[in-house]
Scaffold this active site. Structure first.
Site, PDB file in Angstrom:
ATOM      1  N   SER A 162       0.844  -1.198   0.000  1.00  8.85           N
ATOM      2  CA  SER A 162       0.000   0.000   0.000  1.00  8.85           C
ATOM      3  C   SER A 162       0.885   1.257   0.000  1.00  8.85           C
ATOM      4  O   SER A 162       1.678   1.428  -0.930  1.00  8.85           O
ATOM      5  CB  SER A 162      -0.963  -0.053   1.197  1.00  8.85           C
ATOM      6  OG  SER A 162      -1.994   0.881   1.030  1.00  8.85           O
ATOM      7  N   ASP A 239     -10.174  -5.313  -3.720  1.00 14.87           N
ATOM      8  CA  ASP A 239      -9.579  -4.349  -2.784  1.00 14.87           C
ATOM      9  C   ASP A 239     -10.392  -3.055  -2.842  1.00 14.87           C
ATOM     10  O   ASP A 239     -10.449  -2.393  -3.879  1.00 14.87           O
ATOM     11  CB  ASP A 239      -8.126  -4.123  -3.231  1.00 14.87           C
ATOM     12  CG  ASP A 239      -7.348  -3.173  -2.353  1.00 14.87           C
ATOM     13  OD1 ASP A 239      -7.959  -2.295  -1.720  1.00 14.87           O
ATOM     14  OD2 ASP A 239      -6.113  -3.307  -2.322  1.00 14.87           O
ATOM     15  N   HIS A 273      -7.457  -5.935   0.666  1.00 18.07           N
ATOM     16  CA  HIS A 273      -6.260  -5.147   0.985  1.00 18.07           C
ATOM     17  C   HIS A 273      -5.593  -5.605   2.288  1.00 18.07           C
ATOM     18  O   HIS A 273      -4.610  -5.016   2.710  1.00 18.07           O
ATOM     19  CB  HIS A 273      -6.687  -3.671   1.113  1.00 18.07           C
ATOM     20  CG  HIS A 273      -5.584  -2.673   0.934  1.00 18.07           C
ATOM     21  ND1 HIS A 273      -5.000  -2.409  -0.283  1.00 18.07           N
ATOM     22  CD2 HIS A 273      -4.943  -1.849   1.816  1.00 18.07           C
ATOM     23  CE1 HIS A 273      -4.064  -1.477  -0.148  1.00 18.07           C
ATOM     24  NE2 HIS A 273      -4.008  -1.129   1.127  1.00 18.07           N
TER      25      HIS A 273
END
Lengths: 296, 296
Positions: A162, A239, A273
């Site tokens: 991320s 996600d 995620h």
């Protein structure tokens, strides 16, 4: 320390050892040290396989974590230890920003994407952030040199998740002489065009958009061109941050096309995620960096 | 639920689904439900490999956690998902005691080894505990039946760590018709002779030492004799609770000798009591239960 494996390794007094736990055929260590880059104490975790504990040089993987995380999340939840034990690879997880109980490190202001836990791995140029938020210098200079002097490290690859995936791409392509390999999990690919990155860069860089561009992974890759044999990027198809436009994976694909940078980009249907996604793909990333390290 | 794999499985309205995350080739689910045994809401996690999500019956492993834990610790840190995905095994982690924000479930009194997070998987006979602390009934009757009715479960094995290792040995040998296999990690082997267990049993059973004996794994095994083809127990050699006398692994070995219960007892030098130890050995336990399930 009564649970230490019998070995020759010990760090110097630059580092304060916080914990040691045997895990597979190696040890999970935590250290803290006083950082000159951030002017705060900084903590990192490092997994040392038995080869490293015996003093033999091993390839290392530097993992940059995402928003709100510290060194614990990946160390507890990603389960990199088994594969690193098997291959004989060192795995290092730094914190995501300066932080301390004192006010001078600028806690976040109730937005999880600016301030503590949200450095974006850049050197801030605007007050008050510029005093402590110098995570680019911390990672690529200070911690990098410290790791090489304290641990039996051969070469270093860089990865992250991320915001940390953004960090891995950014620092990997900005400092290609320092890293032998790059990969990323669910990266923020174009920080200057995501709502998260825009909020942070307004604070860290102000209105100077040339600084924003230098801190945008996709733009940087287009500018510097191919640097690595291949880079590996994994993205969950379910996600929610991809759907929200924070990640912009397609911009990375376009940038790599333009830069002629070979990219293995995998979309994993139904994956999100979370660390459940990270643990699903981490072995492949460790093996990617391992192979690149063998190729030299 | 936008990250669900496309499959036919869904639980009934007896269960409230709290979360779903794709992980390897399967899904990590959390559920809560109203328990009649504890008269509180109870939460458990369950990993369902794709075979189970498609409705095919799979062997299941029930994992009982240790003191202070809830369903999260093992689900986040033990990394059972990869091996369960590979073999097609269901993995269930219940909570370690009743708990809620209301006072009626008796929070612990600042001792981490009595009260919330410390049920010892027994049915308490003394007030105030007997009202809610009925975890033996919860596990072997209520949850057991609920799992079999809600999920495509073939057979069930039982394992656990520390207090949960005690629980696995205790319930496995008390109810051998319910479980096809037993194993334990760093178990409390003789609860009635450990300081932890004595503090808890004084609260839960009072002075009736016959109840203490029935809740002591080593004593129970000597009483009931061999029940399983083989049981697997792993213990870290550098575990501080072993040194403190809380675990008394040698009593389990003696009991199995007397009971002629085959036991594979492994001491892992330098390993401690932490989840770093659990993740090191969990694959072997999953494979042990898998093999026993195949043997029927």
């Amino acid at each position: 320390m009564n649970n230490a494996y019998n070995h020759s390794f010990s760090a110097s007094n630059q580092l304060t050892q916080k914990s040691v736990n045997r895990c597979f055929d190696g040890e999970q260590h935590y250290y803290s040290h006083e950082s000159t880059s951030t002017k705060t104490p900084m903590t990192f975790s490092i997994y040392l396989p038995d080869e490293a504990l015996a003093g033999r040089r091993c390839p290392a993987l530097l993992y940059l974590s995402g928003l709100t995380c510290n060194a614990d999340n990946v160390t507890h939840k990603a389960h990199f230890q088994q594969k690193c034990s098997e291959l004989g690879m060192i795995f290092i997880a730094p914190d995501t920003s300066p932080r301390s109980s004192e006010s001078h490190d600028v806690p976040n202001d109730e937005r999880y994407f600016v301030g503590q836990g949200a450095s974006y791995y850049v050197d801030a140029t605007q007050a008050p952030w510029s005093e402590h938020f110098n995570m680019q210098s911390y990672i690529v200079d200070e911690l990098y040199d410290l790791l090489r002097s304290e641990f039996p490290i051969d070469s270093i690859g860089i990865t992250g998740h991320s915001m940390g995936g953004h960090g891995a791409l950014l620092l990997g392509f900005k400092f290609p002489s320092k890293f032998v390999s790059v990969s990323a999990l669910s990266p923020v690919c174009a920080a200057s065009e995501s709502a998260w990155g825009q909020a942070a860069y307004t604070e860290y860089f102000g209105d100077d958009k040339s600084l924003w561009a230098q801190a945008d992974a996709a733009q940087l890759i287009m500018e510097v061109g191919q640097q690595y044999t291949n880079i590996l990027v994994d993205q969950g198809g379910a996600d929610n941050f991809l759907a929200e436009g924070q990640l912009q994976t397609s911009k990375l694909q376009e940038a790599c096309n333009i830069a002629q940078q070979p990219l293995t980009l995998r979309y994993l249907a139904s994956h999100d995620h979370s660390y459940y996604f990270i643990q699903t793909v981490i072995d492949d990333h460790i093996e990617h960096h391992w192979r690149m390290a063998q190729m030299g």
